[in-house]
Design an enzyme around this catalytic site. Structure first.
Site, mmCIF file in Angstrom:
data_model
loop_
_atom_site.group_PDB
_atom_site.id
_atom_site.type_symbol
_atom_site.label_atom_id
_atom_site.label_comp_id
_atom_site.label_asym_id
_atom_site.label_seq_id
_atom_site.Cartn_x
_atom_site.Cartn_y
_atom_site.Cartn_z
ATOM 1 N N THR A 183 19.279 84.450 69.178
ATOM 2 C CA THR A 183 20.664 84.608 69.638
ATOM 3 C C THR A 183 20.860 85.788 70.591
ATOM 4 O OG1 THR A 183 21.196 85.924 67.674
ATOM 5 C CG2 THR A 183 21.630 83.550 67.563
ATOM 6 N N LYS A 184 19.786 86.523 70.881
ATOM 7 C CA LYS A 184 19.902 87.656 71.798
ATOM 8 C C LYS A 184 20.169 87.158 73.221
ATOM 9 C CE LYS A 184 19.123 91.222 69.052
ATOM 10 N NZ LYS A 184 19.020 90.633 67.717
ATOM 11 N N ASN A 185 20.568 88.078 74.101
ATOM 12 C CA ASN A 185 20.863 87.698 75.489
ATOM 13 C C ASN A 185 19.665 87.048 76.167
ATOM 14 O OD1 ASN A 185 23.186 88.998 74.809
ATOM 15 N ND2 ASN A 185 23.208 90.409 76.551
#
Length: 368
Positions: A183-185
């Protein structure tokens, strides 16, 4: 349902690119420490502006191996924030060093540099500023502590792409540590992490440690007791594709964040920090309200996703009871933990969905 994250839309947009790279990896028959990892490390280093990059298994491993590469271990102390994902402190505890916590700046939610001096002792070997939610910690202030005896190790897990006066966070300290949690950038399709540094000796030590301390492959000789922590070829290929899109995704995140902030400026809530010259990556868009639990329940009723990052500060976690901290020791971190609420934030958030989130929050406060 309006979701907090949307990894599926991201994958769908670049599906053809991903499949092409994955087929190439499968056909190569080489799945660890190969050319795709090397290429990704080089591309990532160019992106953030760092000389050396080292792919590892996770953001947690990135921190642990970085501290070990600096020779930090039992008897040493490392200063960091109580308002972070618990893994920041797990990582330093894994080295045998003692975590020393210090309160946050309530305006930024990051480690307050003005409080650090009182925490420094002869045993202090490093400070770990965490760029919480993607907003940069005050790195120019922390650089003043960065002597040969005290290393600044940045936890950039949530802040890839965040800048201070145009310079990427993660490149201010001795070492920058990144996470590629999905879910990180910039998210992998699994776990992944990266260590960046301008110090060649640190880079070489990290690469030794990530391979179990192996120095002679032919004779299987190991100079260090360490772990296997490798960013594999499949994840490297996936991340290489995604890195090409990161700048446009960050621009969209900032557009979403600006729209939220403009439309909710009159609401009885505290919006994310905004400081001239400091540009957030908006991994999360977090508001603050004393009515957090009630607002979250109302959003849930309206099928709008939200989440609390993080409900229990590190010093109150059962696993760190041995540190001897008690409730009330870090009042600003504790207050923030009671009030923070993450709203839907991702590059694929449609304007009509944002309007629904904003309208629903407005309705809640009108009824309250």
């Amino acid at each position: 349902m309006i979701n907090l994250f949307d990894t599926a839309s991201e994958a769908h947009e670049i599906k053809d690119e991903l499949l092409k790279e994955l087929e190439s990896v499968i056909s190569s028959g080489w799945y660890l420490l190969g050319q795709r990892l090397t290429n990704f490390e080089m591309a990532f280093g160019r992106y953030v502006g760092s000389k050396y990059s080292c792919g590892v298994h996770s953001g947690t491993d990135a921190l642990t191996l970085s501290l070990k590469a600096l020779g930090i271990g039992p008897g040493d102390e490392v200063i960091t924030t109580p308002l972070t994902a618990v893994y920041t402190v797990y990582a330093l505890a894994e080295t045998g060093a003692k975590p020393i916590l210090s309160d946050i700046d309530p305006a930024t939610l990051n480690l307050d540099p003005k409080l650090i001096s009182s925490k420094i002792t002869k045993k202090t070997k490093a400070i770990i500023p965490v760029h919480l939610h993607g907003f940069p910690a005050d790195m120019p202030a922390f650089e003043e502590f960065g002597t040969k005896k005290i290393a600044i190790v940045e936890d950039v897990a949530q802040a890839l792409g965040a800048t201070i006066e145009g310079k990427m966070v993660g490149t201010y300290g001795k070492i920058g540590c990144y996470s590629f949690y999905p879910t990180k950038n910039l998210g992998a399709m699994g776990d992944g992490g990266m260590i960046v540094t301008d110090d060649e000796s640190v880079s070489l030590e990290v690469k030794l440690l990530r391979q179990g301390g192996l120095t002679d492959r032919d004779n299987y000789l190991h100079e260090r007791v360490s772990i296997h922590s490798r960013l594999d070829e499949i994840q490297s290929a996936i991340l290489s594709v995604k890195l090409k899109h990161l700048s446009s995704w960050l621009a969209k995140r900032r557009e979403v964040a600006n729209y939220y902030s403009q439309k909710m400026a009159s609401f009885p809530i505290t919006l994310p920090p905004s400081t001239s010259g400091f540009e957030s990556s908006y991994h999360l868009y977090c508001i603050r309200t004393r009515e957090r639990e009630e607002l979250q329940a109302y959003l849930r009723e309206k099928e709008i996703g939200s989440q609390v990052h993080y409900k229990t500060p590190v010093h109150l976690q059962p696993c760190f009871k041995n540190l001897g901290y008690r409730q009330g020791d870090f009042p600003e971190a504790e207050k923030a933990a009671r009030e923070l609420l993450s709203l839907p934030m991702h590059p694929y958030l449609e304007k009509y969905d944002q309007d629904e989130v904003i309208k629903t929050i407005g309705e809640y406060f009108e009824k309250a």
